[in-house]
Design a protein around this motif. Structure first.
Motif, mmCIF file in Angstrom:
data_model
loop_
_atom_site.group_PDB
_atom_site.id
_atom_site.type_symbol
_atom_site.label_atom_id
_atom_site.label_comp_id
_atom_site.label_asym_id
_atom_site.label_seq_id
_atom_site.Cartn_x
_atom_site.Cartn_y
_atom_site.Cartn_z
ATOM 1 N N ILE A 137 0.844 -1.193 0.000
ATOM 2 C CA ILE A 137 0.000 0.000 0.000
ATOM 3 C C ILE A 137 0.880 1.245 0.000
ATOM 4 N N GLU A 138 0.377 2.320 -0.594
ATOM 5 C CA GLU A 138 1.150 3.547 -0.724
ATOM 6 C C GLU A 138 1.390 4.229 0.618
ATOM 7 N N HIS A 139 2.323 5.166 0.595
ATOM 8 C CA HIS A 139 2.603 5.947 1.798
ATOM 9 C C HIS A 139 2.876 7.391 1.433
ATOM 10 N N LYS A 140 2.833 8.245 2.431
ATOM 11 C CA LYS A 140 3.209 9.641 2.303
ATOM 12 C C LYS A 140 4.274 9.958 3.344
ATOM 13 N N TYR A 141 4.744 11.214 3.346
ATOM 14 C CA TYR A 141 5.888 11.594 4.153
ATOM 15 C C TYR A 141 5.580 12.696 5.156
ATOM 16 N N LEU A 142 6.153 12.554 6.334
ATOM 17 C CA LEU A 142 6.434 13.689 7.212
ATOM 18 C C LEU A 142 7.934 13.910 7.098
ATOM 19 N N PHE A 143 8.348 15.153 6.940
ATOM 20 C CA PHE A 143 9.774 15.356 6.677
ATOM 21 C C PHE A 143 10.229 16.743 7.113
ATOM 22 N N LYS A 144 11.534 16.878 7.295
ATOM 23 C CA LYS A 144 12.149 18.167 7.580
ATOM 24 C C LYS A 144 12.602 18.776 6.252
ATOM 25 N N PRO A 145 12.017 19.880 5.835
ATOM 26 C CA PRO A 145 12.442 20.493 4.577
ATOM 27 C C PRO A 145 13.929 20.814 4.545
ATOM 28 N N SER A 146 14.506 21.083 5.706
ATOM 29 C CA SER A 146 15.931 21.417 5.749
ATOM 30 C C SER A 146 16.820 20.233 5.418
ATOM 31 N N GLU A 147 16.258 19.000 5.489
ATOM 32 C CA GLU A 147 17.045 17.794 5.244
ATOM 33 C C GLU A 147 16.563 17.031 4.017
ATOM 34 N N CYS A 148 15.657 17.634 3.258
ATOM 35 C CA CYS A 148 15.046 16.918 2.139
ATOM 36 C C CYS A 148 15.022 17.783 0.885
ATOM 37 N N TYR A 149 14.837 17.136 -0.253
ATOM 38 C CA TYR A 149 14.881 17.825 -1.539
ATOM 39 C C TYR A 149 14.083 17.004 -2.554
ATOM 40 N N ASP A 150 13.975 17.519 -3.764
ATOM 41 C CA ASP A 150 13.340 16.802 -4.870
ATOM 42 C C ASP A 150 11.918 16.377 -4.511
ATOM 43 N N PHE A 151 11.061 17.362 -4.192
ATOM 44 C CA PHE A 151 9.685 17.063 -3.818
ATOM 45 C C PHE A 151 8.819 16.807 -5.051
ATOM 46 N N ASN A 152 7.968 15.796 -4.994
ATOM 47 C CA ASN A 152 6.778 15.747 -5.840
ATOM 48 C C ASN A 152 5.661 15.163 -5.000
ATOM 49 N N ILE A 153 4.508 14.950 -5.549
ATOM 50 C CA ILE A 153 3.361 14.624 -4.717
ATOM 51 C C ILE A 153 3.545 13.318 -3.956
ATOM 52 N N HIS A 154 4.236 12.360 -4.535
ATOM 53 C CA HIS A 154 4.345 11.066 -3.884
ATOM 54 C C HIS A 154 5.725 10.713 -3.367
ATOM 55 N N SER A 155 6.680 11.583 -3.477
ATOM 56 C CA SER A 155 7.997 11.226 -2.968
ATOM 57 C C SER A 155 8.780 12.446 -2.533
ATOM 58 N N VAL A 156 9.647 12.214 -1.586
ATOM 59 C CA VAL A 156 10.587 13.213 -1.104
ATOM 60 C C VAL A 156 11.913 12.498 -0.894
ATOM 61 N N SER A 157 12.981 13.055 -1.394
ATOM 62 C CA SER A 157 14.310 12.497 -1.145
ATOM 63 C C SER A 157 14.909 13.202 0.058
ATOM 64 N N CYS A 158 15.314 12.418 1.042
ATOM 65 C CA CYS A 158 15.797 12.987 2.298
ATOM 66 C C CYS A 158 17.106 12.353 2.729
ATOM 67 N N THR A 159 17.870 13.120 3.488
ATOM 68 C CA THR A 159 19.075 12.592 4.117
ATOM 69 C C THR A 159 18.657 11.643 5.243
ATOM 70 N N PRO A 160 19.226 10.437 5.306
ATOM 71 C CA PRO A 160 18.892 9.533 6.417
ATOM 72 C C PRO A 160 19.216 10.184 7.757
ATOM 73 N N PRO A 161 18.572 9.682 8.839
ATOM 74 C CA PRO A 161 17.711 8.507 8.926
ATOM 75 C C PRO A 161 16.286 8.759 8.423
ATOM 76 N N ILE A 162 15.729 7.697 7.804
ATOM 77 C CA ILE A 162 14.331 7.642 7.419
ATOM 78 C C ILE A 162 13.677 6.554 8.267
ATOM 79 N N VAL A 163 12.481 6.831 8.767
ATOM 80 C CA VAL A 163 11.814 5.915 9.688
ATOM 81 C C VAL A 163 10.433 5.574 9.145
ATOM 82 N N GLU A 164 10.014 4.308 9.297
ATOM 83 C CA GLU A 164 8.639 3.952 8.934
ATOM 84 C C GLU A 164 7.782 3.995 10.193
ATOM 85 N N SER A 165 6.510 4.378 10.033
ATOM 86 C CA SER A 165 5.713 4.753 11.190
ATOM 87 C C SER A 165 4.902 3.624 11.814
#
Length: 245
Positions: A137-165
């Motif tokens: 099933i699909e997911h969405k993101y909570l993220f820190k804009p200061s640590e992330c880039y390349d936004f589109n509606i379904h993905s965000v590229s972020c500097t680790p750590p990335i955590v699943e909820s």
């Protein structure tokens, strides 16, 4: 990371400020109310990044972040705890599919749409848009804009750590929520309630030729309405948003 094929246009959010919403401070503390999200324009994103606030990557009209494992906690509280424990720069949150009732008027979506899919069951369909989500099933993101880039509606590229909820565990960029059953749903720390359709008229609007939801355009209007209506599974009554303080 990409959770493919949601209900929105897949293009970049660069000109769509509604794709981003602030959950920091007072907005998150009242996450069951109408002011759950504060929509931020692009300049606001840059300002928020400077202050390292958290953003939710979601459509503010039909996607609502909710706490599950500890339902009386706010979203902001759970995010703070996850960040303190894991150092997370991004949190992946799975969808839960909710379904409207044809005989109920919808005034406030989280309080008026109270039935949803049973995520422990298969929901077969010959149409990709209404495909079975039993295996993934699909997911969405909570993220820190200061640590992330390349936004589109379904993905965000972020500097680790990335955590699943669901477990609060670290995840890779290619992480997917597989076999997201009812048992996993009840143990999840955070989920996103996805209210894809709010009425029969809403389905007809999304299926119309001039709809901005271009993922529906692969079908004729009649076929689209038929398939979307069929996917409105009302299998589990879920009033968790009403019960929140």
């Amino acid at each position: 990371t990409s959770s493919n094929d949601g209900d929105e246009n897949e293009s970049s959010c660069s000109n769509k400020p509604e794709c981003y919403a602030n959950i920091s401070g007072a907005a998150a503390s009242s996450h069951t109310r109408r002011k759950q999200f504060t929509v931020l324009p692009q300049p606001g994103l840059r300002h928020a990044a400077h202050h390292r606030s958290w953003q939710v990557h979601a459509q503010v009209h039909d996607e609502f972040v909710a706490t599950r494992r500890h339902p009386r906690r706010t979203v902001a509280q759970e995010v703070a705890l996850l960040e303190a424990r894991t150092g997370a720069n991004a949190i992946l949150i799975p969808w839960i599919f909710f379904s409207y009732s044809s005989n109920k008027q919808v005034k406030y979506i989280p309080h008026d749409i109270l039935w949803r899919w049973n995520h422990s069951k298969h929901h077969y369909s010959s149409v990709h848009k209404t495909r079975d989500r039993y295996d993934v099933i699909e997911h969405k993101y909570l993220f820190k804009p200061s640590e992330c880039y390349d936004f589109n509606i379904h993905s965000v590229s972020c500097t680790p750590p990335i955590v699943e909820s669901t477990r609060g565990a670290r995840a890779s960029r290619s992480y997917a929520f597989r076999r997201f059953s009812e048992a996993k749903l009840q143990r999840a720390i955070l989920v996103i309630h996805h209210y894809r359709f709010t009425s029969e008229n809403n389905i007809r609007s999304k299926c119309s030729a001039d709809s901005v939801f271009n993922a529906y355009s692969e079908l004729s209007h009649e076929k689209c309405v038929e398939e979307m209506t069929r996917s409105n599974y009302r299998e589990i009554y879920d009033d968790t948003m009403i019960q929140k303080p």
